[in-house]
Design a protein around this motif. Structure first.
Motif, PDB file in Angstrom:
ATOM      1  N   LEU A  81       0.657  -1.158  -0.177  1.00 32.75           N
ATOM      2  CA  LEU A  81       0.440   0.213  -0.094  1.00 32.75           C
ATOM      3  C   LEU A  81       0.894   0.950   0.107  1.00 32.75           C
ATOM      4  O   LEU A  81       1.059   2.322  -0.280  1.00 32.75           O
ATOM      5  N   SER A  82       2.202   1.244   0.602  1.00 33.87           N
ATOM      6  CA  SER A  82       2.746   2.493   0.706  1.00 33.87           C
ATOM      7  C   SER A  82       3.580   2.475  -0.516  1.00 33.87           C
ATOM      8  O   SER A  82       3.819   4.066  -1.098  1.00 33.87           O
ATOM      9  N   ILE A  83       3.865   1.840  -1.265  1.00 30.94           N
ATOM     10  CA  ILE A  83       4.685   1.757  -2.380  1.00 30.94           C
ATOM     11  C   ILE A  83       3.422   2.142  -3.755  1.00 30.94           C
ATOM     12  O   ILE A  83       3.621   3.322  -4.060  1.00 30.94           O
ATOM     13  N   SER A  84       2.262   2.184  -3.627  1.00 34.31           N
ATOM     14  CA  SER A  84       0.830   2.268  -4.502  1.00 34.31           C
ATOM     15  C   SER A  84       0.956   3.905  -3.699  1.00 34.31           C
ATOM     16  O   SER A  84       0.439   4.913  -4.690  1.00 34.31           O
ATOM     17  N   LEU A  85       0.563   4.371  -3.134  1.00 31.81           N
ATOM     18  CA  LEU A  85       0.328   5.594  -2.574  1.00 31.81           C
ATOM     19  C   LEU A  85       1.968   6.596  -2.504  1.00 31.81           C
ATOM     20  O   LEU A  85       1.845   7.679  -1.880  1.00 31.81           O
ATOM     21  N   SER A  86       3.220   5.989  -2.924  1.00 25.40           N
ATOM     22  CA  SER A  86       4.305   6.964  -3.222  1.00 25.40           C
ATOM     23  C   SER A  86       4.469   7.335  -4.521  1.00 25.40           C
ATOM     24  O   SER A  86       3.545   6.771  -5.474  1.00 25.40           O
ATOM     25  N   SER A  87       5.722   8.094  -4.676  1.00 26.41           N
ATOM     26  CA  SER A  87       5.226   8.917  -5.602  1.00 26.41           C
ATOM     27  C   SER A  87       6.829   8.371  -6.534  1.00 26.41           C
ATOM     28  O   SER A  87       7.354   7.480  -5.723  1.00 26.41           O
ATOM     29  N   ASN A  88       7.105   8.808  -7.981  1.00 25.07           N
ATOM     30  CA  ASN A  88       7.103   7.793  -9.294  1.00 25.07           C
ATOM     31  C   ASN A  88       8.841   7.672  -8.485  1.00 25.07           C
ATOM     32  O   ASN A  88       9.286   6.062  -8.174  1.00 25.07           O
ATOM     33  N   THR A  89       9.777   9.032  -8.710  1.00 22.09           N
ATOM     34  CA  THR A  89      10.692   8.320  -7.862  1.00 22.09           C
ATOM     35  C   THR A  89      11.606   7.630  -6.804  1.00 22.09           C
ATOM     36  O   THR A  89      12.330   7.148  -6.286  1.00 22.09           O
ATOM     37  N   ALA A  90      10.597   7.386  -5.669  1.00 19.73           N
ATOM     38  CA  ALA A  90      10.574   7.560  -4.527  1.00 19.73           C
ATOM     39  C   ALA A  90      10.919   5.340  -5.157  1.00 19.73           C
ATOM     40  O   ALA A  90      11.378   4.761  -4.230  1.00 19.73           O
ATOM     41  N   ALA A  91       9.327   5.344  -5.507  1.00 21.01           N
ATOM     42  CA  ALA A  91       9.012   4.031  -5.160  1.00 21.01           C
ATOM     43  C   ALA A  91       9.819   3.476  -6.455  1.00 21.01           C
ATOM     44  O   ALA A  91      10.765   2.085  -6.525  1.00 21.01           O
TER      45      ALA A  91
END
Length: 295
Positions: A34-44
């Motif tokens: 869930l955290s990855i799906s709600l994160s920015s492209n760069t951070a993911a």
């Protein structure tokens, strides 16, 4: 009441810690997803996301809300779960009931039990099964996902054993009142077997919802894929998540990437079962042991 001993307290504490650790091991992957799906492209893409979103945004879910293919496959999965569970449970009931009788009541019970039990250890194989499905005109149909495994023998054995714990006096009383086998099954056996039915029903629902390989085998049209088959085809292809996004959409959604979109779809695919599961969890404790009369 007796005061708990030190060894008892240590056992309770240790048991609580172990069970809590096991629970966290099961929950953490979903939190991370869930955290990855709600994160920015760069951070993911940089792998910076752990258990909390980095650069919080909802672009993946906004795009997912407009993705027709996802909701079409979601609908196919719901159809499969409803039809498949109904067919599976009906066949489990009408098979387990006669096999739960004694050899005196059902003369050929033992050969039938072995007939079903042998399928738990030996199968016809992938190619013969595909040929049967093809020759029965089930290819590219939702019934190809349901009928080949319409009777789960393991669930039938569980229900059979539960039926055998029901006191014979209930059936004898109903027989004296003129009830036949159908009425005894639907009016007596099933109502007192609700915990067992809930447990087996949950197994069946989860099995249908998570199944993906049979969709690849028996469905030729991607438009008819159930959700898990649809997701598996996307995961197996590195860039397939983004093939339908135009350049204008990419510019409009800078925080959307293949990884965030993929994790959003996987999380949404697992969400229905995670919502339903807690409501039926209590039945696992007593589902195979509770009866209608205590003797």
């Amino acid at each position: 009441m007796h005061k708990p001993t030190i060894s008892r307290r240590l056992f309770v504490i240790l048991n609580t810690l172990v069970l809590s650790a096991i629970t966290l091991l099961g929950i953490i992957p979903f939190i991370h997803l869930l955290s990855i799906s709600l994160s920015s492209n760069t951070a993911a893409m940089a792998g910076e996301v752990r258990l909390w979103p980095v650069g919080f945004n909802l672009d993946a879910y906004r795009y997912l809300g407009e993705k027709v293919e996802f909701f079409r496959s979601f609908q196919v999965s719901l159809t499969r779960v409803v039809l498949g569970t109904a067919v599976n449970m009906f066949l489990v009931f009408i098979t387990a009931y006669p096999l739960s009788k004694s050899n005196h009541q059902f003369k050929f019970r033992t050969p039938y039990v072995w007939f079903f039990a042998i399928t738990m250890f030996f199968g016809g194989g992938l190619i013969p099964t595909y040929m049967i499905v093809k020759n029965t005109a089930l290819i590219d149909s939702v019934w190809a996902l349901i009928l080949p495994g319409a009777l789960n023998v393991w669930n039938m054995v569980l229900m059979l054993n539960f039926f055998r714990t029901i006191p014979k006096e209930l059936e004898e009383a109903a027989t004296i009142d003129g009830a036949g086998h159908w009425r005894i099954l639907w009016r007596i056996y099933l109502p007192v077997s609700l915990p067992s039915i809930a447990t087996i029903g949950l197994f069946t629902i989860v099995g249908h919802w998570n199944a993906w390989f049979d969709g690849i085998l028996y469905l030729n049209s991607p438009d008819k894929y159930p959700l898990q088959t649809y997701l598996s085809t996307l995961i197996m292809s590195i860039n397939s998540q983004m093939t339908s996004i135009s350049i204008e959409q990419i510019k409009a959604m800078e925080n959307l990437s293949e990884k965030t979109l993929r994790t959003a779809q996987i999380f949404m695919g697992a969400l229905p079962i995670m919502v339903v599961y807690p409501f039926l969890q209590k039945y696992f404790v007593k589902g195979m042991t509770v009866g209608s009369v205590k003797e």
